[in-house]
Design a protein around this motif. Sequence first.
Motif, PDB file in Angstrom:
ATOM      1  N   ARG A  65      21.177 -12.292   3.773  1.00 19.42           N
ATOM      2  CA  ARG A  65      20.005 -11.423   3.613  1.00 19.42           C
ATOM      3  C   ARG A  65      18.735 -12.210   3.925  1.00 19.42           C
ATOM      4  N   ARG A  66      17.764 -11.538   4.532  1.00 17.54           N
ATOM      5  CA  ARG A  66      16.492 -12.166   4.877  1.00 17.54           C
ATOM      6  C   ARG A  66      15.360 -11.498   4.117  1.00 17.54           C
ATOM      7  N   PRO A  67      14.427 -12.303   3.597  1.00 17.42           N
ATOM      8  CA  PRO A  67      13.218 -11.709   3.022  1.00 17.42           C
ATOM      9  C   PRO A  67      12.433 -10.997   4.127  1.00 17.42           C
ATOM     10  N   VAL A  68      11.969  -9.800   3.843  1.00 15.52           N
ATOM     11  CA  VAL A  68      11.221  -9.027   4.835  1.00 15.52           C
ATOM     12  C   VAL A  68       9.979  -8.424   4.171  1.00 15.52           C
ATOM     13  N   PRO A  69       8.960  -8.088   4.971  1.00 15.72           N
ATOM     14  CA  PRO A  69       7.772  -7.441   4.416  1.00 15.72           C
ATOM     15  C   PRO A  69       8.091  -6.047   3.884  1.00 15.72           C
ATOM     16  N   ARG A  70       7.165  -5.539   3.164  1.00 11.71           N
ATOM     17  CA  ARG A  70       7.153  -4.179   2.632  1.00 11.71           C
ATOM     18  C   ARG A  70       7.783  -4.123   1.250  1.00 11.71           C
ATOM     19  N   GLY A  71       7.798  -2.990   0.663  1.00  7.91           N
ATOM     20  CA  GLY A  71       8.320  -2.823  -0.690  1.00  7.91           C
ATOM     21  C   GLY A  71       7.218  -2.293  -1.583  1.00  7.91           C
ATOM     22  N   TRP A  72       7.546  -2.064  -2.852  1.00  7.08           N
ATOM     23  CA  TRP A  72       6.596  -1.440  -3.754  1.00  7.08           C
ATOM     24  C   TRP A  72       6.018  -2.384  -4.789  1.00  7.08           C
ATOM     25  N   ASN A  73       6.543  -3.605  -4.910  1.00  2.00           N
ATOM     26  CA  ASN A  73       5.863  -4.588  -5.750  1.00  2.00           C
ATOM     27  C   ASN A  73       4.537  -4.873  -5.078  1.00  2.00           C
ATOM     28  N   ARG A  74       3.491  -5.120  -5.871  1.00  2.00           N
ATOM     29  CA  ARG A  74       2.187  -5.266  -5.242  1.00  2.00           C
ATOM     30  C   ARG A  74       1.223  -6.032  -6.127  1.00  2.00           C
ATOM     31  N   ILE A  75       0.202  -6.562  -5.466  1.00  2.00           N
ATOM     32  CA  ILE A  75      -0.915  -7.123  -6.215  1.00  2.00           C
ATOM     33  C   ILE A  75      -1.875  -5.974  -6.507  1.00  2.00           C
ATOM     34  N   LEU A  76      -2.671  -6.135  -7.544  1.00  2.00           N
ATOM     35  CA  LEU A  76      -3.644  -5.127  -7.938  1.00  2.00           C
ATOM     36  C   LEU A  76      -5.014  -5.789  -7.942  1.00  2.00           C
ATOM     37  N   LEU A  77      -5.950  -5.197  -7.213  1.00  2.00           N
ATOM     38  CA  LEU A  77      -7.322  -5.676  -7.187  1.00  2.00           C
ATOM     39  C   LEU A  77      -8.209  -4.650  -7.874  1.00  2.00           C
ATOM     40  N   VAL A  78      -8.957  -5.090  -8.882  1.00  2.00           N
ATOM     41  CA  VAL A  78      -9.884  -4.213  -9.590  1.00  2.00           C
ATOM     42  C   VAL A  78     -11.170  -4.124  -8.786  1.00  2.00           C
ATOM     43  N   VAL A  79     -11.636  -2.908  -8.566  1.00  2.00           N
ATOM     44  CA  VAL A  79     -12.877  -2.678  -7.827  1.00  2.00           C
ATOM     45  C   VAL A  79     -13.835  -1.861  -8.700  1.00  2.00           C
ATOM     46  N   PRO A  80     -15.144  -2.064  -8.552  1.00  2.00           N
ATOM     47  CA  PRO A  80     -16.099  -1.343  -9.397  1.00  2.00           C
ATOM     48  C   PRO A  80     -16.287   0.119  -8.999  1.00  2.00           C
ATOM     49  N   ASP A  81     -16.125   0.442  -7.709  1.00  2.00           N
ATOM     50  CA  ASP A  81     -16.330   1.809  -7.230  1.00  2.00           C
ATOM     51  C   ASP A  81     -15.248   2.109  -6.196  1.00  2.00           C
ATOM     52  N   LEU A  82     -14.172   2.732  -6.653  1.00  2.00           N
ATOM     53  CA  LEU A  82     -13.010   2.957  -5.801  1.00  2.00           C
ATOM     54  C   LEU A  82     -13.331   3.852  -4.605  1.00  2.00           C
ATOM     55  N   LYS A  83     -14.062   4.930  -4.822  1.00  2.00           N
ATOM     56  CA  LYS A  83     -14.385   5.829  -3.706  1.00  2.00           C
ATOM     57  C   LYS A  83     -15.176   5.102  -2.626  1.00  2.00           C
ATOM     58  N   GLN A  84     -16.129   4.291  -3.032  1.00  2.00           N
ATOM     59  CA  GLN A  84     -16.930   3.540  -2.067  1.00  2.00           C
ATOM     60  C   GLN A  84     -16.069   2.513  -1.323  1.00  2.00           C
ATOM     61  N   GLU A  85     -15.179   1.833  -2.039  1.00  2.00           N
ATOM     62  CA  GLU A  85     -14.316   0.828  -1.416  1.00  2.00           C
ATOM     63  C   GLU A  85     -13.343   1.471  -0.435  1.00  2.00           C
ATOM     64  N   VAL A  86     -12.778   2.609  -0.791  1.00  2.00           N
ATOM     65  CA  VAL A  86     -11.871   3.320   0.111  1.00  2.00           C
ATOM     66  C   VAL A  86     -12.619   3.756   1.368  1.00  2.00           C
ATOM     67  N   ALA A  87     -13.817   4.282   1.211  1.00  2.00           N
ATOM     68  CA  ALA A  87     -14.615   4.704   2.377  1.00  2.00           C
ATOM     69  C   ALA A  87     -14.894   3.518   3.300  1.00  2.00           C
ATOM     70  N   ARG A  88     -15.244   2.360   2.717  1.00  2.00           N
ATOM     71  CA  ARG A  88     -15.521   1.159   3.509  1.00  2.00           C
ATOM     72  C   ARG A  88     -14.288   0.724   4.295  1.00  2.00           C
ATOM     73  N   LEU A  89     -13.144   0.684   3.620  1.00  2.00           N
ATOM     74  CA  LEU A  89     -11.916   0.221   4.268  1.00  2.00           C
ATOM     75  C   LEU A  89     -11.394   1.224   5.291  1.00  2.00           C
TER      76      LEU A  89
END
Length: 127
Positions: A65-89
């Motif tokens: 078996r080989r490690p591969v990208p993707r999956g549902w484990n994830r890092i979480l980044l706290v942002v002060p204004d989610l709507k604004q950050e989503v619009a920027r990205l």
Amino acid sequence: MIMTPVSVRYIVDDVAASIDFYVKHLGFAIERDARPAFCSVTHGDLRLLLSGPESSGARAMPDGRRPVPRGWNRILLVVPDLKQEVARLKGAGLAFCNDIINGVGGSQTLLEDPSGNVIELFQPAAH
């Protein structure tokens, strides 16, 4: 034993593209650059290890078996204004898995890096 910074390894398809994504769009800083195989980037107390196909972290397991990208484990980044950050990205052409969802603890959405690894952007609920 608690160690700071906390390290998380993401297997990625392209180390250079991943560096660009995390540094340019999410404010990470390069800690150790060993392209094309590997790079570690930091964000506060988080060290993210970006391991490309040539890295030791992507080597096959004894059973093949080989490690591969993707999956549902994830890092979480706290942002002060989610709507604004989503619009920027989104304005930068980045891909999201879902729309913003609201829960008792706050609001969140899932962003994908260039290899399909998931990053949760989270805005805590006001108290």
